[in-house]
Scaffold this active site. Structure first.
Site, PDB file in Angstrom:
ATOM      1  N   GLY A  36       1.017  -1.196  -0.014  1.00 48.76           N
ATOM      2  CA  GLY A  36      -0.106   0.037   0.191  1.00 48.76           C
ATOM      3  C   GLY A  36       0.925   1.258   0.006  1.00 48.76           C
ATOM      4  O   GLY A  36       0.731   2.200  -0.937  1.00 48.76           O
ATOM      5  N   HIS A  37       1.726   1.174   0.839  1.00 49.00           N
ATOM      6  CA  HIS A  37       2.721   2.458   0.979  1.00 49.00           C
ATOM      7  C   HIS A  37       3.485   2.398  -0.379  1.00 49.00           C
ATOM      8  O   HIS A  37       3.767   3.529  -1.034  1.00 49.00           O
ATOM      9  CB  HIS A  37       3.997   2.035   1.806  1.00 49.00           C
ATOM     10  N   MET A 184      -4.389  -3.534   3.469  1.00 52.28           N
ATOM     11  CA  MET A 184      -2.955  -3.463   3.949  1.00 52.28           C
ATOM     12  C   MET A 184      -2.833  -2.475   4.928  1.00 52.28           C
ATOM     13  O   MET A 184      -3.252  -1.528   5.040  1.00 52.28           O
ATOM     14  CB  MET A 184      -2.138  -3.286   2.944  1.00 52.28           C
TER      15      MET A 184
END
Ligand code: AMP
Length: 283
Positions: A36-37, A184
């Site tokens: 996700g990051h 996530m």
């Protein structure tokens, strides 16, 4: 990839890049990076010459010391992921570098910051506001990237930027999920196997709520069915499940919304607090 722990060094490096008219994207994180990051990072590296990723577990936004102490960290793995994804600068300051004196300034986002996360995590958004404001002033990015996973945070930061004339574009990036739907989150690593098996039910509840709204159920009906769903699911301790008017960022408690709505949930699974949301497609 340069790694800076000090504000002055980072500023000097960025000054040189700015003289070369290079665009700067900022991705603020608390580390323990997941896909996700990395979606935020990849958007930034695509759209900017220079990407700065900050890794800082900001103590001021934690209203619970145990939660702060338990927050997972994995600096070596994070640095490898950032390098692999084309990040130019990692900023990982110590707490004393970021807060050399305890801050007395308070960031109050007003009424939209009082509901949901603001209600259940008193002081959280003041901490978020302080660290984001500081990072914006230190990095002075052209664009900053935030996840829709933290929808309320994204809404508040967009508004702060507008209200205070920051010359920064805010990009909201869709939530990345595990194959079973669980959003996530660095916190997922704190779930044991049994809790991890239960966790996707949060997303299932959001989809369920979305379907009911699409099928013209009223907000009251949705909330009461969702209430039954959570009461019958052992192992999930619900904090809130709300239907929210996205534009006004206001909780709706009745009727058939004619505006774009988001469904937002926060719950404890074991000792781990998870949040998630979806924006319901317009009818
Ligand atoms: P955190 O490290 O949890 O503070 O998150 C840093 C940034 O990544 C925030 O803007 C989050 O909204 C974003 N983020 C966290 N999880 C996800 C996800 N599953 N999908 C997309 N963005 C995310």
């Amino acid at each position: 990839m340069d790694v800076f722990k000090e504000i002055t060094e980072l500023r000097q490096c960025l000054k040189n890049y700015r003289l070369q008219k290079l665009s700067v994207g900022l991705v603020p994180t608390m580390g323990y990076l997941h896909e996700g990051h990395l979606d935020l990072i990849r958007d930034s590296t695509k759209q900017n010459d220079i990407t700065v990723c900050s890794i800082f577990v900001n103590p001021v936004q934690f209203n619970n010391l145990e939660d702060l102490n338990d927050y997972p960290q994995s600096i070596e793995a994070d640095l490898a992921k950032l390098k692999e994804n084309g990040v130019s600068i990692v900023f990982m300051p110590s707490t004393s570098e970021m807060y050399s004196i305890p801050p007395e300034t308070v960031i109050n986002f007003g009424i939209k910051g009082e509901i949901m996360e603001g209600e259940f995590r008193p002081g959280h958004f003041n901490g978020v506001g302080l660290v984001v404001f500081k990072l914006f002033n230190i990095v002075r990015p052209d664009v900053a990237y935030f996840g829709q996973k933290d929808l309320q945070q994204l809404v508040l930061i967009k508004r702060m930027v507008e209200d205070l004339n920051f010359d920064i574009n805010i990009e909201g990036i869709p939530t990345k999920r595990e194959p079973d739907g669980l959003a996530m989150s660095s916190r997922n690593a704190q779930l044991n196997a049994k809790e991890r098996a239960i966790a996707p039910k949060l997303y299932a509840a959001l989809l369920n709520g979305e379907k009911m709204l699409m099928d013209h159920f009223s907000v009251e009906e949705v909330l009461s069915k969702i209430d039954v769903f959570f009461k019958s699911n052992k192992g999930i301790e619900l904090e809130y499940f709300n239907v929210v008017d996205v534009e006004k960022f206001k909780i709706l408690d009745s009727g058939h919304p004619r505006v774009q709505v988001a469904l937002c949930v926060a719950a404890y699974i074991g000792g781990v607090r998870l949040i998630d949301n979806i924006i319901v497609e317009e009818k």
